[in-house]
Scaffold this motif. Structure first.
Motif, PDB file in Angstrom:
ATOM      1  N   GLY A 293       0.783  -1.233   0.000  1.00  0.00           N
ATOM      2  CA  GLY A 293       0.000   0.000   0.000  1.00  0.00           C
ATOM      3  C   GLY A 293       0.810   1.275   0.000  1.00  0.00           C
ATOM      4  O   GLY A 293       0.257   2.346   0.276  1.00  0.00           O
ATOM      5  N   ASP A 294       2.093   1.184  -0.332  1.00  0.00           N
ATOM      6  CA  ASP A 294       2.916   2.394  -0.372  1.00  0.00           C
ATOM      7  C   ASP A 294       2.942   2.975  -1.783  1.00  0.00           C
ATOM      8  O   ASP A 294       3.254   2.255  -2.748  1.00  0.00           O
ATOM      9  CB  ASP A 294       4.349   2.091   0.061  1.00  0.00           C
ATOM     10  CG  ASP A 294       4.436   1.684   1.516  1.00  0.00           C
ATOM     11  OD1 ASP A 294       3.743   2.315   2.339  1.00  0.00           O
ATOM     12  OD2 ASP A 294       5.170   0.730   1.824  1.00  0.00           O
ATOM     13  N   TYR A 324      -0.047  13.670  -1.230  1.00  0.00           N
ATOM     14  CA  TYR A 324       0.310  12.421  -0.551  1.00  0.00           C
ATOM     15  C   TYR A 324       1.815  12.317  -0.399  1.00  0.00           C
ATOM     16  O   TYR A 324       2.585  12.949  -1.128  1.00  0.00           O
ATOM     17  CB  TYR A 324      -0.208  11.207  -1.343  1.00  0.00           C
ATOM     18  CG  TYR A 324      -1.713  11.124  -1.379  1.00  0.00           C
ATOM     19  CD1 TYR A 324      -2.429  10.574  -0.311  1.00  0.00           C
ATOM     20  CD2 TYR A 324      -2.426  11.621  -2.466  1.00  0.00           C
ATOM     21  CE1 TYR A 324      -3.812  10.514  -0.336  1.00  0.00           C
ATOM     22  CE2 TYR A 324      -3.814  11.566  -2.499  1.00  0.00           C
ATOM     23  CZ  TYR A 324      -4.503  11.011  -1.429  1.00  0.00           C
ATOM     24  OH  TYR A 324      -5.867  10.961  -1.447  1.00  0.00           O
ATOM     25  N   THR A 325       2.215  11.487   0.554  1.00  0.00           N
ATOM     26  CA  THR A 325       3.627  11.152   0.681  1.00  0.00           C
ATOM     27  C   THR A 325       3.991  10.177  -0.433  1.00  0.00           C
ATOM     28  O   THR A 325       3.447   9.067  -0.502  1.00  0.00           O
ATOM     29  CB  THR A 325       3.919  10.517   2.045  1.00  0.00           C
ATOM     30  OG1 THR A 325       3.756  11.501   3.066  1.00  0.00           O
ATOM     31  CG2 THR A 325       5.346   9.987   2.100  1.00  0.00           C
ATOM     32  N   CYS A 326       4.898  10.604  -1.286  1.00  0.00           N
ATOM     33  CA  CYS A 326       5.342   9.758  -2.398  1.00  0.00           C
ATOM     34  C   CYS A 326       6.738  10.237  -2.779  1.00  0.00           C
ATOM     35  O   CYS A 326       6.931  11.433  -3.029  1.00  0.00           O
ATOM     36  CB  CYS A 326       4.393   9.868  -3.580  1.00  0.00           C
ATOM     37  SG  CYS A 326       4.827   8.816  -4.992  1.00  0.00           S
ATOM     38  N   PRO A 327       7.718   9.361  -2.838  1.00  0.00           N
ATOM     39  CA  PRO A 327       9.096   9.818  -3.067  1.00  0.00           C
ATOM     40  C   PRO A 327       9.382  10.262  -4.494  1.00  0.00           C
ATOM     41  O   PRO A 327      10.331  11.022  -4.723  1.00  0.00           O
ATOM     42  CB  PRO A 327       9.928   8.595  -2.705  1.00  0.00           C
ATOM     43  CG  PRO A 327       9.019   7.425  -2.934  1.00  0.00           C
ATOM     44  CD  PRO A 327       7.657   7.903  -2.566  1.00  0.00           C
ATOM     45  N   LEU A 374      -9.929   4.015   1.936  1.00  0.00           N
ATOM     46  CA  LEU A 374      -9.651   4.878   3.082  1.00  0.00           C
ATOM     47  C   LEU A 374      -8.320   4.490   3.722  1.00  0.00           C
ATOM     48  O   LEU A 374      -7.489   5.349   4.036  1.00  0.00           O
ATOM     49  CB  LEU A 374     -10.785   4.786   4.094  1.00  0.00           C
ATOM     50  CG  LEU A 374     -10.578   5.539   5.422  1.00  0.00           C
ATOM     51  CD1 LEU A 374     -10.315   7.022   5.178  1.00  0.00           C
ATOM     52  CD2 LEU A 374     -11.795   5.348   6.336  1.00  0.00           C
ATOM     53  N   GLU A 375      -8.108   3.188   3.912  1.00  0.00           N
ATOM     54  CA  GLU A 375      -6.848   2.725   4.494  1.00  0.00           C
ATOM     55  C   GLU A 375      -5.660   3.125   3.622  1.00  0.00           C
ATOM     56  O   GLU A 375      -4.600   3.516   4.131  1.00  0.00           O
ATOM     57  CB  GLU A 375      -6.881   1.212   4.658  1.00  0.00           C
ATOM     58  CG  GLU A 375      -5.623   0.632   5.287  1.00  0.00           C
ATOM     59  CD  GLU A 375      -5.650  -0.894   5.333  1.00  0.00           C
ATOM     60  OE1 GLU A 375      -4.579  -1.491   5.609  1.00  0.00           O
ATOM     61  OE2 GLU A 375      -6.716  -1.483   5.078  1.00  0.00           O
ATOM     62  N   ASN A 380      -0.698   6.621   3.140  1.00  0.00           N
ATOM     63  CA  ASN A 380       0.146   7.542   2.383  1.00  0.00           C
ATOM     64  C   ASN A 380      -0.087   8.995   2.786  1.00  0.00           C
ATOM     65  O   ASN A 380       0.144   9.919   2.006  1.00  0.00           O
ATOM     66  CB  ASN A 380      -0.085   7.339   0.891  1.00  0.00           C
ATOM     67  CG  ASN A 380       0.353   5.971   0.422  1.00  0.00           C
ATOM     68  OD1 ASN A 380       1.528   5.711   0.246  1.00  0.00           O
ATOM     69  ND2 ASN A 380      -0.623   5.066   0.250  1.00  0.00           N
ATOM     70  N   TYR A 381      -0.531   9.176   4.007  1.00  0.00           N
ATOM     71  CA  TYR A 381      -0.839  10.491   4.565  1.00  0.00           C
ATOM     72  C   TYR A 381       0.424  11.348   4.654  1.00  0.00           C
ATOM     73  O   TYR A 381       1.477  10.888   5.108  1.00  0.00           O
ATOM     74  CB  TYR A 381      -1.434  10.292   5.954  1.00  0.00           C
ATOM     75  CG  TYR A 381      -2.008  11.518   6.607  1.00  0.00           C
ATOM     76  CD1 TYR A 381      -3.316  11.895   6.373  1.00  0.00           C
ATOM     77  CD2 TYR A 381      -1.245  12.272   7.496  1.00  0.00           C
ATOM     78  CE1 TYR A 381      -3.864  13.002   7.008  1.00  0.00           C
ATOM     79  CE2 TYR A 381      -1.776  13.377   8.129  1.00  0.00           C
ATOM     80  CZ  TYR A 381      -3.098  13.738   7.888  1.00  0.00           C
ATOM     81  OH  TYR A 381      -3.631  14.831   8.511  1.00  0.00           O
TER      82      TYR A 381
END
Length: 737
Positions: A293-294, A324-327, A374-375, A380-381
C-alpha cells in the motif's frame, strides 16, 4: 501590531443569522442592476457570429438611425485603449474592439447606446457585419494549436519517477477528461458607468472592486483617485467576477462618449461568452504502488484550454505534488491556445479538475492492490508538506477521515463490487480526500468607535453570499467587546481600505486578520488617550493588560477597574476614534511551517437503477478542516453549496461548443443542465481541527473545498456499485450502461 484580550463569552463561532439577511429578504439590498441615475441611458452589445477571422465590413447606419439611439461604437470608432494591469490572478484580459480580428464566437464587436434597453437591443440587431472567416481552433488536442509549456513555472519533479514505477507492484495509467463549465450566477452581470469630468463612478458585478478601479484607471489613463467602484451586493459570482471583462470597459467607454450614465446588463447567452468559464482539461495520470500500500511513483500531465490572446492559467496537475507522501513525483501542466472566450476562475479552479483525476486514480490503485480506499489514503498520509518538507501550520485531515467515516458508516461498506443492494437499486460507497491550497494576500481595514457606543468597520471587500458581512461583524464585536447589534461592517466600495478579491478561499483570512489588527489598534488609541488621564482607572494600561467586554475596557486582573468607550470619548470631547489595520500573509520559511489550506474528506452514497441507467446521489458527508470557524452556519452553508456544485460538475454540467462554428449551443438555463432541489441528497458537514497557527485569527478558507473531490467520490461510488470506472465528466447514462 497591537493585540487585545477578548471576552470569553465569544460570539465568534456561533451560527448567528446573516446580518444582511433582512435587507435581502425585504428587497432593500441594492445589486448593480438596482441602481439608476438621472438621465441614464442603456447599452446593448453586438457579438461576433464566427469564431475566427476578420471583420470585412461593419455597417451601423441602420442602428444609428433607429429610434432612441445615441451612438454605436465599433472598432472603427473606438479609441485605442491600454490593456489592464498585471493582477494577483495574472494579466488582465485584452482590451476590447481594438482591431478587426475575431478570436472567438460572441466576441464584442459593437456597443449600442439608446434611451431604453429595448431600443438598444433592437438597434444592436440592425448592425450588419460581413466577415472573412478563418478555420477556428476549437479542440484541445488539435495538433495545430499552439501549446504553452509550464506557463507559470509551477511544474514539479522530485525523486526518480521511472525507478519508482519499476519498483511498483501495481500501476494505473489512465486518461481523465473534464469539460468546459460556465459559472452561471443567478444575477446577470451588470455595469453602470457615470462620468463626472475626468472621474467615473462604476457599479459593477465584481468580486474585486479595487481591481476594477486599478484596471479602469490604467485602461483610460486617469488617476486611480478618479475611479470609484461600488459593489455592496453582487448576486453570486463563483469566480466570474474576478476579472475586469470587456463589457465593463465598453460601458465606461460608452458613458464617456455620450456624456450620460450608461447601464449595461448582459443577457444569459452573453454570460456564456463574456465573463469566463472553467476551462476543459485532458489529464493523463499514472500511479504506482506496492502490494503493502505504499505509493512509490506518481506522474500527472494536464493540458487545458486558454484563449488566443489571454493568459489565464490553472495548474490542474500541481495539486498532485502535495497531496500524498510519495518519493517520486512529476507534474506537468500545459495549455492549448484556442478560438474560445477567455476562461477564468470557477469555484475551486484547478483543483476542481485535478482532484477528479487524482482521487479517481488513487481509488483505482487501492482496488488494484486489494486495499480499502480509506486505508490506502491513511497509509500515504502526508504529515509534512511533501515539497517544502516543513510541518503544516495545521492539518486535521486524519481526523476528517476518521470522523467522516464514522458518521457516514464507511465500516458497513462491503468491498465486493455490486454487493450492496436495496430492492432494484444497487448501492455504492465512494470517498475522496481533498485539499484546497492556502491563499492569502495583503488586506486593509478601518475600525471606528462613536460617541453613541457603536462601532463602524470597513474594507473594500465584497460579499458574494459567503457571509463576509456577518463574520466580520462577529469578529469586530468580539475584539471590541460589543454586542453584535452595536457593530456595523460595510464593504463593496473602492474608496474604503484596500481588500483583495472574494475568491481563492483567501478573503476571510486576509480580511479577518486586517480587522483584528484594526480593532487592536483602536483599543490602543483609547489607551493612548487615557495614558496620563488621572481620572481614568485605565491610566497606564496596555493592550496586553486589558479586556474588552460589554462596551468597555477593564483591567484583566481587576474587572472593576475600567470604563466605557463612550465615557472616554465624552470626557475628552471626541465624537469618535478610528484606527487602521493591515494584514500580510505569513512567510513559510520565517514561521517554520508550511501554510495550510483547507483539508477535507468526502463520503458519498450513490444508488443506481441498472435497467434505467438512473444515477442518484443519496447522501454526502463532508468532514472539513477549515481552521477556526467564525460562523458555523455560514461555513456549513459554504460547504453545502460547494457540494451541490460538485454534484453538478459530476452529473450535469458541460458547456457545449459547436465544432463547426464555435457557437455555445446550450447557453440558456433551459439547455445548460444544473441540478434542482430534487437532485440534491441529504448533506452533512462536520468541522474538524483547531485554529491554524500561521495567523492570529486562525482561519482557513472554506469557499472552494466544498466542491473539490465530490465528482471523484461519486465516480468511485459508481465503481463500487457497478465495477464500471467513469473517467470523463459529466457522468452520463451512456457511460453507466
Amino acid at each position: 501590531m497591537t493585540t487585545v484580550e477578548t471576552r470569553t463569552d465569544t460570539v465568534v463561532g456561533e451560527g448567528v443569522d446573516r446580518v444582511d439577511a433582512p435587507l435581502k429578504v425585504t428587497g432593500a439590498a441594492h445589486y448593480p442592476n438596482d441602481f439608476n441615475y438621472p438621465g441614464m441611458v442603456h447599452a446593448a452589445l453586438v457579438g461576433s457570429t464566427i469564431a475566427a477571422g476578420r471583420i470585412r465590413s461593419i455597417d451601423a447606419s441602420d442602428a444609428q438611425s433607429a429610434p432612441g439611439v445615441l451612438t454605436v461604437i465599433t472598432h472603427l470608432t473606438a479609441p485605442q485603449l491600454e490593456r489592464g494591469p498585471m493582477t494577483l490572478l495574472g494579466p488582465s484580459p485584452p482590451a476590447p474592439m481594438q482591431d478587426d480580428r475575431i478570436l472567438h464566437y460572441g466576441q464584442h464587436i459593437a456597443i449600442v447606446v439608446a434611451d431604453s434597453p429595448e431600443q438598444a437591443r433592437h438597434a444592436a440587431s440592425l448592425v450588419r457585419v460581413e466577415y472573412e472567416p478563418a478555420e477556428a481552433l476549437l479542440e484541445i488536442e488539435d495538433p495545430r494549436a499552439e501549446i504553452l509549456e509550464n506557463p507559470w513555472g509551477l511544474d514539479t519533479e522530485r525523486g526518480d519517477v521511472s525507478a519508482g514505477f519499476a519498483a511498483a507492484d501495481a500501476v494505473v495509467d489512465e486518461r481523465y477528461t473534464t469539460p468546459d463549465n460556465t459559472n452561471n450566477p443567478l444575477g446577470l452581470f451588470t455595469t453602470i458607468a457615470s462620468w463626472h469630468g475626468d472621474s467615473v463612478t462604476i457599479h459593477d458585478s465584481t468580486q474585486w472592486p479595487h481591481n476594477v478601479r486599478t484596471s479602469i484607471a490604467q485602461i483610460f489613463q486617469i488617476p486611480e483617485s478618479g475611479v470609484r467602484v461600488l459593489a455592496p451586493f453582487v448576486g453570486g459570482g463563483f469566480g466570474a467576477g474576478l476579472r475586469v471583462w470587456s463589457h465593463t470597459i465598453l460601458t465606461a467607454l460608452a458613458a464617456r462618449e455620450v456624456k450620460h450614465p450608461v447601464k449595461l446588463v448582459l443577457t444569459r447567452p452573453q454570460m456564456f461568452t463574456s465573463v469566463g468559464h472553467r476551462p476543459n482539461s485532458v489529464q493523463q495520470i499514472k500511479i504506482g504502488a506496492t502490494r503493502s500500500g505504499d505509493l512509490v511513483a506518481l506522474e500527472h500531465h494536464s493540458i487545458s484550454s486558454v484563449a488566443m490572446e489571454d493568459d489565464d492559467y490553472e495548474p490542474v496537475a500541481f495539486g498532485s505534488a502535495v497531496s500524498y507522501t510519495c518519493p517520486n513525483v512529476l507534474t506537468r501542466d500545459r495549455q492549448a491556445r484556442l478560438n474560445i472566450p477567455c476562461p477564468g476562475s470557477m469555484r475551486a479552479p484547478a483543483e476542481g479538475q485535478g482532484s477528479f483525476a487524482l482521487e479517481s486514480a488513487i481509488d483505482e490503485v487501492a482496488h488494484a492492490i486489494g486495499m480499502d480506499p480509506l486505508e490506502f489514503r491513511l497509509r500515504n498520509y502526508a504529515e509534512n508538506h511533501p515539497v517544502l518538507g516543513l510541518p503544516w501550520s495545521s492539518k486535521a485531515l486524519r481526523e476528517c477521515y476518521t470522523l467522516g467515516a464514522d458518521r457516514f458508516g464507511w465500516s458497513r461498506r462491503n468491498p465486493e463490487i455490486g454487493s450492496m443492494r436495496d430492492g432494484r437499486w444497487i448501492i455504492g460507497y465512494g470517498m475522496a480526500g481533498v485539499t484546497y491550497p492556502y491563499y492569502q494576500v495583503p488586506c486593509q481595514a478601518r475600525a471606528s468607535l462613536r460617541r453613541d457606543g457603536s462601532a463602524y468597520v470597513t474594507s473594500a471587500a465584497t460579499d458574494i453570499g459567503t457571509g463576509t458581512y456577518t463574520v466580520m461583524t462577529q469578529l469586530a464585536a468580539e475584539l471590541l467587546g460589543l454586542d453584535l447589534g452595536r457593530v456595523r461592517f460595510d464593504l463593496g466600495d473602492s474608496d474604503m481600505p484596500y481588500a483583495p478579491q472574494a475568491g481563492g478561499s483567501g478573503l476571510t483570512g486576509a480580511l479577518a486578520n486586517a480587522v483584528h489588527v484594526a480593532c487592536g489598534n483602536l483599543v490602543q488609541e483609547f489607551l493612548d488617550i487615557v495614558r496620563d488621564d488621572e481620572d481614568s482607572p485605565l491610566r497606564g494600561a496596555t493592550p496586553e493588560t486589558v479586556t474588552a467586554s460589554d462596551g468597555r475596557l477593564h483591567r484583566t486582573d481587576a474587572p472593576d477597574q475600567g470604563e466605557a468607550y463612550t465615557d472616554i470619548l465624552a470626557r475628552h470631547g471626541l465624537e469618535e476614534l478610528s484606527a487602521d489595520g493591515r494584514s500580510v500573509p505569513p512567510d513559510a520559511q520565517k514561521i517554520g511551517m508550511a501554510t495550510a489550506g483547507a483539508f477535507g474528506a468526502k463520503f458519498v452514497e450513490v444508488r443506481l437503477d441498472p435497467q434505467l441507467g438512473l444515477l442518484r446521489v443519496a447522501r454526502v458527508v463532508s468532514a472539513i478542516d477549515g481552521g477556526r470557524i467564525l460562523n458555523e452556519k455560514t461555513a456549513a452553508s459554504q460547504i453545502n453549496g460547494g457540494t451541490v456544485g460538485g454534484i453538478s460538475q459530476a452529473m450535469f454540467e458541460a458547456t457545449a461548443t459547436d465544432a463547426g462554428t464555435g457557437r455555445i449551443a446550450n447557453a440558456t438555463f433551459g439547455d445548460y443542465l444544473m441540478p434542482v432541489n430534487a437532485d440534491i441528497p441529504d448533506m452533512e458537514v462536520i468541522f474538524c481541527g483547531t485554529p491554524d497557527r500561521a495567523t492570529k485569527v486562525g482561519t482557513k478558507g472554506v469557499g472552494e473545498v466544498g466542491l473539490v473531490g465530490i465528482a471523484a467520490a461519486i465516480g468511485n461510488a459508481v465503481y463500487h456499485a457497478t465495477g464500471r470506472r467513469l473517467r470523463s465528466l459529466p457522468f452520463t447514462i451512456d457511460q453507466l450502461f
